[in-house]
Design a protein around this motif. Structure first.
Motif, PDB file in Angstrom:
ATOM      1  N   LYS A 104      -5.974  23.574  19.591  1.00 39.55           N
ATOM      2  CA  LYS A 104      -5.347  24.419  20.716  1.00 39.55           C
ATOM      3  C   LYS A 104      -6.198  25.845  20.091  1.00 39.55           C
ATOM      4  O   LYS A 104      -6.676  26.167  19.429  1.00 39.55           O
ATOM      5  N   HIS A 160       3.339  28.972  27.252  1.00 39.27           N
ATOM      6  CA  HIS A 160       4.352  27.390  27.654  1.00 39.27           C
ATOM      7  C   HIS A 160       4.853  27.384  26.285  1.00 39.27           C
ATOM      8  O   HIS A 160       4.829  27.968  24.547  1.00 39.27           O
ATOM      9  N   ASP A 210       1.872  23.151  19.506  1.00 39.56           N
ATOM     10  CA  ASP A 210       1.219  23.472  19.654  1.00 39.56           C
ATOM     11  C   ASP A 210       0.487  25.057  19.870  1.00 39.56           C
ATOM     12  O   ASP A 210      -0.730  25.773  19.377  1.00 39.56           O
ATOM     13  N   HIS A 211       1.353  25.608  20.247  1.00 46.76           N
ATOM     14  CA  HIS A 211       1.239  26.918  21.400  1.00 46.76           C
ATOM     15  C   HIS A 211       1.751  27.909  20.984  1.00 46.76           C
ATOM     16  O   HIS A 211       1.740  28.926  21.085  1.00 46.76           O
ATOM     17  N   ASP A 264      -1.015  24.303  28.819  1.00 47.08           N
ATOM     18  CA  ASP A 264      -1.416  23.677  29.444  1.00 47.08           C
ATOM     19  C   ASP A 264      -1.744  22.569  30.745  1.00 47.08           C
ATOM     20  O   ASP A 264      -2.277  21.429  30.889  1.00 47.08           O
ATOM     21  N   HIS A 311      -7.193  23.882  25.933  1.00 46.61           N
ATOM     22  CA  HIS A 311      -7.309  22.592  25.031  1.00 46.61           C
ATOM     23  C   HIS A 311      -8.877  22.272  25.495  1.00 46.61           C
ATOM     24  O   HIS A 311      -8.587  22.558  26.860  1.00 46.61           O
TER      25      HIS A 311
HETATM   26 ZN    ZN Z   1      -1.094  22.124  23.956  1.00 49.25          ZN
END
Ligand code: ZN
Ligand code: ZN
Length: 221
Positions: free
Chosen positions: A26, A68, A72-73, A160, A201
């Protein structure tokens, strides 16, 4: 390479540093103004390395901005908060997801501690100021309920929502394909073809390129 140097058009323009690591690959972005004031956008697994790098180069990190609330963020938010003790921003519609970081990790068979609480909520149309940088917040739900795009001049950090030739997945809790397509068409595309998209990504692209070539937006298909 740990940090890729993306853009600097002139001495008054921001510098954007981009780093990504396993497992999610990411993009974490450090956006720095000419006086070294910086915002960290979407701290994930790359956070320890990018924080060390920012410290070594005397960046004045003054905010954590999340596009968001997905794992992963946000899984590096604690690292950045512990180091710089700066406010964490998120759209309120993703607070529930954000507060369930450990549960999200369990979906992937991973273990992460909870993220520190959000300090400030931004809404559609808000301005986030960091040093000389002014980000316009655009609420663009669909991938998640509280997804936002952060617009800084010609640059847009779109999380994303959209990628080169693709779009964000909509099968996670709170996702909606129709809402995502509407966000892209009604909120993102009108910002102008020349805008550069820094995606959550993959590589950068532009609105114009995706408007013409993205198979999910191509009305001829
Ligand atoms: Zn993501
Ligand atoms: Zn996501």
């Amino acid at each position: 390479m740990l940090v890729s140097y993306n853009h600097r058009m002139s001495s008054t323009e921001p510098i954007i540093f981009d780093s990504r690591v396993e497992p999610f690959m990411k993009n974490g972005y450090l956006v720095v103004d000419p006086d070294s004031y910086a915002v960290y956008i979407d701290p994930g697994d790359e956070a320890p390395k990018l924080v060390d790098w920012a410290t070594k180069h005397k960046m004045r990190v003054t905010a954590i901005a999340n596009t968001h609330g997905h794992l992963d963020h946000i899984c590096g938010v604690r690292t950045v908060k512990d180091k710089f003790d700066v406010p964490i921003y998120l759209h309120p519609a993703d607070e529930d997801l954000y507060n369930r970081l450990s549960q999200q990790a369990a979906w992937f068979g991973l273990t992460y501690p909870p993220a520190p609480p959000v300090d400030r909520f931004y809404q559609d149309g808000d301005l986030l100021r960091v040093g000389k940088l002014e980000f316009r917040v655009h609420h663009t739900p669909g991938h998640s309920p509280g997804g936002v795009c952060l617009e800084l001049g010609e640059h847009i950090f779109c999380g994303d929502l959209i990628f080169l030739d693709s779009i964000g997945r909509t099968d996670l809790p709170g996702g909606s394909y129709e809402t995502l397509i509407r966000s892209i068409r009604e909120k993102l595309l009108p910002l102008g073809d020349e805008k550069i998209l820094h995606c959550g990504h993959g590589p950068d692209t532009t609105i114009g390129r995706e408007r013409k070539e993205n198979p999910f937006l191509n009305e001829r298909i």
